[in-house]
Design a protein around this motif. Structure first.
Motif, PDB file in Angstrom:
ATOM      1  N   LYS A 148      23.105  -4.408 -32.138  1.00 49.88           N
ATOM      2  CA  LYS A 148      22.061  -4.906 -32.468  1.00 49.88           C
ATOM      3  C   LYS A 148      20.993  -4.352 -31.407  1.00 49.88           C
ATOM      4  CE  LYS A 148      20.233  -9.846 -32.516  1.00 49.88           C
ATOM      5  NZ  LYS A 148      20.444 -11.049 -32.103  1.00 49.88           N
ATOM      6  N   SER A 149      19.856  -4.077 -32.205  1.00 43.45           N
ATOM      7  CA  SER A 149      18.559  -3.509 -31.166  1.00 43.45           C
ATOM      8  C   SER A 149      17.859  -4.623 -30.768  1.00 43.45           C
ATOM      9  CB  SER A 149      17.956  -2.855 -32.518  1.00 43.45           C
ATOM     10  OG  SER A 149      17.219  -3.444 -33.258  1.00 43.45           O
ATOM     11  N   LYS A 150      17.484  -4.254 -29.481  1.00 38.68           N
ATOM     12  CA  LYS A 150      16.868  -5.167 -28.593  1.00 38.68           C
ATOM     13  C   LYS A 150      15.263  -4.560 -28.886  1.00 38.68           C
ATOM     14  CE  LYS A 150      16.161  -6.892 -23.929  1.00 38.68           C
ATOM     15  NZ  LYS A 150      16.554  -6.798 -22.641  1.00 38.68           N
ATOM     16  N   VAL A 151      14.451  -5.664 -28.873  1.00 40.79           N
ATOM     17  CA  VAL A 151      12.809  -5.415 -28.950  1.00 40.79           C
ATOM     18  C   VAL A 151      12.420  -5.603 -27.728  1.00 40.79           C
ATOM     19  CG1 VAL A 151      10.744  -5.947 -29.970  1.00 40.79           C
ATOM     20  CG2 VAL A 151      12.749  -5.927 -31.334  1.00 40.79           C
ATOM     21  N   ILE A 152      11.795  -4.314 -27.048  1.00 37.70           N
ATOM     22  CA  ILE A 152      10.848  -4.572 -25.761  1.00 37.70           C
ATOM     23  C   ILE A 152       9.639  -4.713 -26.165  1.00 37.70           C
ATOM     24  CG2 ILE A 152      10.382  -3.330 -23.956  1.00 37.70           C
ATOM     25  CD1 ILE A 152      13.275  -2.027 -24.307  1.00 37.70           C
ATOM     26  N   ARG A 153       9.054  -5.797 -25.323  1.00 39.59           N
ATOM     27  CA  ARG A 153       7.597  -6.285 -25.291  1.00 39.59           C
ATOM     28  C   ARG A 153       6.762  -5.986 -24.235  1.00 39.59           C
ATOM     29  NH1 ARG A 153      10.331 -10.188 -28.122  1.00 39.59           N
ATOM     30  NH2 ARG A 153       9.646 -10.414 -30.519  1.00 39.59           N
ATOM     31  N   PHE A 154       5.988  -5.001 -24.364  1.00 35.97           N
ATOM     32  CA  PHE A 154       5.239  -4.715 -22.995  1.00 35.97           C
ATOM     33  C   PHE A 154       3.678  -4.221 -23.389  1.00 35.97           C
ATOM     34  CE2 PHE A 154       4.112  -1.379 -19.649  1.00 35.97           C
ATOM     35  CZ  PHE A 154       4.300  -2.338 -18.503  1.00 35.97           C
ATOM     36  N   ASP A 155       2.748  -5.047 -22.802  1.00 41.99           N
ATOM     37  CA  ASP A 155       1.500  -4.546 -22.749  1.00 41.99           C
ATOM     38  C   ASP A 155       1.004  -4.767 -24.162  1.00 41.99           C
ATOM     39  OD1 ASP A 155       0.814  -4.200 -20.401  1.00 41.99           O
ATOM     40  OD2 ASP A 155       1.072  -1.893 -20.382  1.00 41.99           O
ATOM     41  N   GLY A 156       1.395  -5.927 -25.022  1.00 41.92           N
ATOM     42  CA  GLY A 156       1.172  -6.042 -26.444  1.00 41.92           C
ATOM     43  C   GLY A 156       1.921  -5.337 -27.440  1.00 41.92           C
ATOM     44  N   ASN A 157       2.632  -4.276 -27.040  1.00 44.47           N
ATOM     45  CA  ASN A 157       3.192  -3.503 -28.045  1.00 44.47           C
ATOM     46  C   ASN A 157       5.035  -3.671 -27.930  1.00 44.47           C
ATOM     47  OD1 ASN A 157       0.994  -2.008 -28.390  1.00 44.47           O
ATOM     48  ND2 ASN A 157       1.181  -0.747 -26.563  1.00 44.47           N
ATOM     49  N   ASN A 158       5.399  -3.563 -29.170  1.00 40.44           N
ATOM     50  CA  ASN A 158       6.732  -3.700 -29.235  1.00 40.44           C
ATOM     51  C   ASN A 158       7.672  -2.317 -29.413  1.00 40.44           C
ATOM     52  OD1 ASN A 158       6.407  -6.498 -29.369  1.00 40.44           O
ATOM     53  ND2 ASN A 158       5.993  -6.386 -31.479  1.00 40.44           N
ATOM     54  N   TYR A 159       8.746  -2.315 -28.817  1.00 41.58           N
ATOM     55  CA  TYR A 159       9.432  -0.988 -28.736  1.00 41.58           C
ATOM     56  C   TYR A 159      10.900  -1.349 -29.156  1.00 41.58           C
ATOM     57  CZ  TYR A 159       5.349   0.439 -26.021  1.00 41.58           C
ATOM     58  OH  TYR A 159       4.112   0.785 -25.818  1.00 41.58           O
ATOM     59  N   ASP A 160      11.361  -0.535 -29.807  1.00 38.56           N
ATOM     60  CA  ASP A 160      13.055  -0.557 -30.147  1.00 38.56           C
ATOM     61  C   ASP A 160      13.684   0.154 -29.119  1.00 38.56           C
ATOM     62  OD1 ASP A 160      15.470  -1.035 -31.223  1.00 38.56           O
ATOM     63  OD2 ASP A 160      14.900   0.112 -32.834  1.00 38.56           O
ATOM     64  N   SER A 161      14.609  -0.529 -28.604  1.00 43.87           N
ATOM     65  CA  SER A 161      15.503  -0.238 -27.158  1.00 43.87           C
ATOM     66  C   SER A 161      16.363   0.931 -27.750  1.00 43.87           C
ATOM     67  CB  SER A 161      16.280  -1.062 -26.633  1.00 43.87           C
ATOM     68  OG  SER A 161      17.019  -1.758 -27.609  1.00 43.87           O
ATOM     69  N   ASN A 162      16.526   1.055 -28.943  1.00 41.57           N
ATOM     70  CA  ASN A 162      17.460   2.345 -29.385  1.00 41.57           C
ATOM     71  C   ASN A 162      16.736   3.451 -29.302  1.00 41.57           C
ATOM     72  OD1 ASN A 162      19.752   0.849 -29.868  1.00 41.57           O
ATOM     73  ND2 ASN A 162      19.156   0.241 -32.191  1.00 41.57           N
ATOM     74  N   PHE A 163      15.612   3.630 -29.509  1.00 39.82           N
ATOM     75  CA  PHE A 163      14.776   4.788 -29.353  1.00 39.82           C
ATOM     76  C   PHE A 163      13.794   5.204 -28.012  1.00 39.82           C
ATOM     77  CE2 PHE A 163      14.453   3.305 -33.780  1.00 39.82           C
ATOM     78  CZ  PHE A 163      15.380   4.131 -34.394  1.00 39.82           C
ATOM     79  N   ILE A 164      14.196   4.379 -26.971  1.00 38.19           N
ATOM     80  CA  ILE A 164      13.992   4.554 -25.735  1.00 38.19           C
ATOM     81  C   ILE A 164      14.930   5.395 -24.926  1.00 38.19           C
ATOM     82  CG2 ILE A 164      12.965   3.586 -23.496  1.00 38.19           C
ATOM     83  CD1 ILE A 164      11.631   1.454 -25.441  1.00 38.19           C
ATOM     84  N   ASP A 165      14.373   6.279 -24.228  1.00 35.82           N
ATOM     85  CA  ASP A 165      15.567   7.008 -23.227  1.00 35.82           C
ATOM     86  C   ASP A 165      16.030   5.831 -22.254  1.00 35.82           C
ATOM     87  OD1 ASP A 165      13.058   6.852 -21.906  1.00 35.82           O
ATOM     88  OD2 ASP A 165      13.468   8.770 -20.729  1.00 35.82           O
ATOM     89  N   LYS A 166      16.937   6.335 -21.616  1.00 36.34           N
ATOM     90  CA  LYS A 166      17.731   5.380 -20.600  1.00 36.34           C
ATOM     91  C   LYS A 166      17.026   5.176 -19.443  1.00 36.34           C
ATOM     92  CE  LYS A 166      22.712   6.228 -22.268  1.00 36.34           C
ATOM     93  NZ  LYS A 166      23.802   6.800 -21.889  1.00 36.34           N
ATOM     94  N   GLU A 167      16.455   6.032 -18.732  1.00 34.98           N
ATOM     95  CA  GLU A 167      15.647   5.820 -17.549  1.00 34.98           C
ATOM     96  C   GLU A 167      14.537   4.972 -17.807  1.00 34.98           C
ATOM     97  OE1 GLU A 167      13.109   8.314 -14.244  1.00 34.98           O
ATOM     98  OE2 GLU A 167      13.693   9.381 -16.093  1.00 34.98           O
ATOM     99  N   THR A 168      13.870   5.155 -18.622  1.00 32.41           N
ATOM    100  CA  THR A 168      12.542   4.154 -19.411  1.00 32.41           C
ATOM    101  C   THR A 168      13.451   2.550 -19.444  1.00 32.41           C
ATOM    102  OG1 THR A 168      11.662   5.956 -20.331  1.00 32.41           O
ATOM    103  CG2 THR A 168      10.737   3.569 -20.732  1.00 32.41           C
ATOM    104  N   LEU A 169      14.591   2.710 -20.205  1.00 32.63           N
ATOM    105  CA  LEU A 169      15.110   1.169 -20.574  1.00 32.63           C
ATOM    106  C   LEU A 169      15.650   0.628 -18.941  1.00 32.63           C
ATOM    107  CD1 LEU A 169      15.753  -0.528 -22.712  1.00 32.63           C
ATOM    108  CD2 LEU A 169      17.940   0.669 -23.080  1.00 32.63           C
ATOM    109  N   ASN A 170      16.072   1.368 -18.205  1.00 29.04           N
ATOM    110  CA  ASN A 170      16.608   1.174 -16.945  1.00 29.04           C
ATOM    111  C   ASN A 170      15.331   0.488 -15.965  1.00 29.04           C
ATOM    112  OD1 ASN A 170      18.104   0.521 -14.903  1.00 29.04           O
ATOM    113  ND2 ASN A 170      17.946   2.444 -13.914  1.00 29.04           N
ATOM    114  N   ILE A 171      14.119   1.120 -16.050  1.00 21.78           N
ATOM    115  CA  ILE A 171      12.956   0.652 -15.295  1.00 21.78           C
ATOM    116  C   ILE A 171      12.253  -0.683 -16.221  1.00 21.78           C
ATOM    117  CG2 ILE A 171      10.471   1.165 -14.984  1.00 21.78           C
ATOM    118  CD1 ILE A 171      11.574   4.092 -15.032  1.00 21.78           C
TER     119      ILE A 171
END
Length: 106
Positions: free
Chosen positions: A40-63
């Motif tokens: 299940k993909s997790k949606v990340i909300r940051f600064d009014g934008n939505n990002y799919d956690s599957n398409f973000i690199d691990k370092e950014t996801l860790n931060i």
């Protein structure tokens, strides 16, 4: 009269159990549920934008995860401090009330 009510209730429960007997004792398949949770993909909300956690690199996801943890800790301690202030103010009021009964030396 009460016995009749309990008998009717008991009979209704027994028929419900027999109707749903197959569904009551089904063992859940934990492996499939765990795989669904992982996929299940997790949606990340940051600064009014939505990002799919599957398409973000691990370092950014860790931060991002560290940011969320720090925000939750900050909220916890802010709530704790607010409660401590309320408790302190209650004790100050109680102390003032108690000291009104005592004689002042000044």
């Amino acid at each position: 009269m009460i016995k009749n009510i309990f008998k009717k209730f008991k009979n209704s429960l027994s028929t419900k159990k027999s109707d749903h007997k197959q569904t009551l004792f089904v063992k859940p398949n934990f492996r499939n549920e765990l795989e669904l949770l992982k996929n299940k993909s997790k949606v990340i909300r940051f600064d009014g934008n939505n990002y799919d956690s599957n398409f973000i690199d691990k370092e950014t996801l860790n931060i991002y995860n560290l940011l969320e943890k720090s925000n939750s800790k900050i909220n916890f301690f802010e709530d704790l401090l607010a409660n401590l202030k309320i408790d302190r103010n209650k004790k100050i009021l109680k102390l003032k009330h108690k000291l009104q009964e005592e004689k002042s030396i000044s």
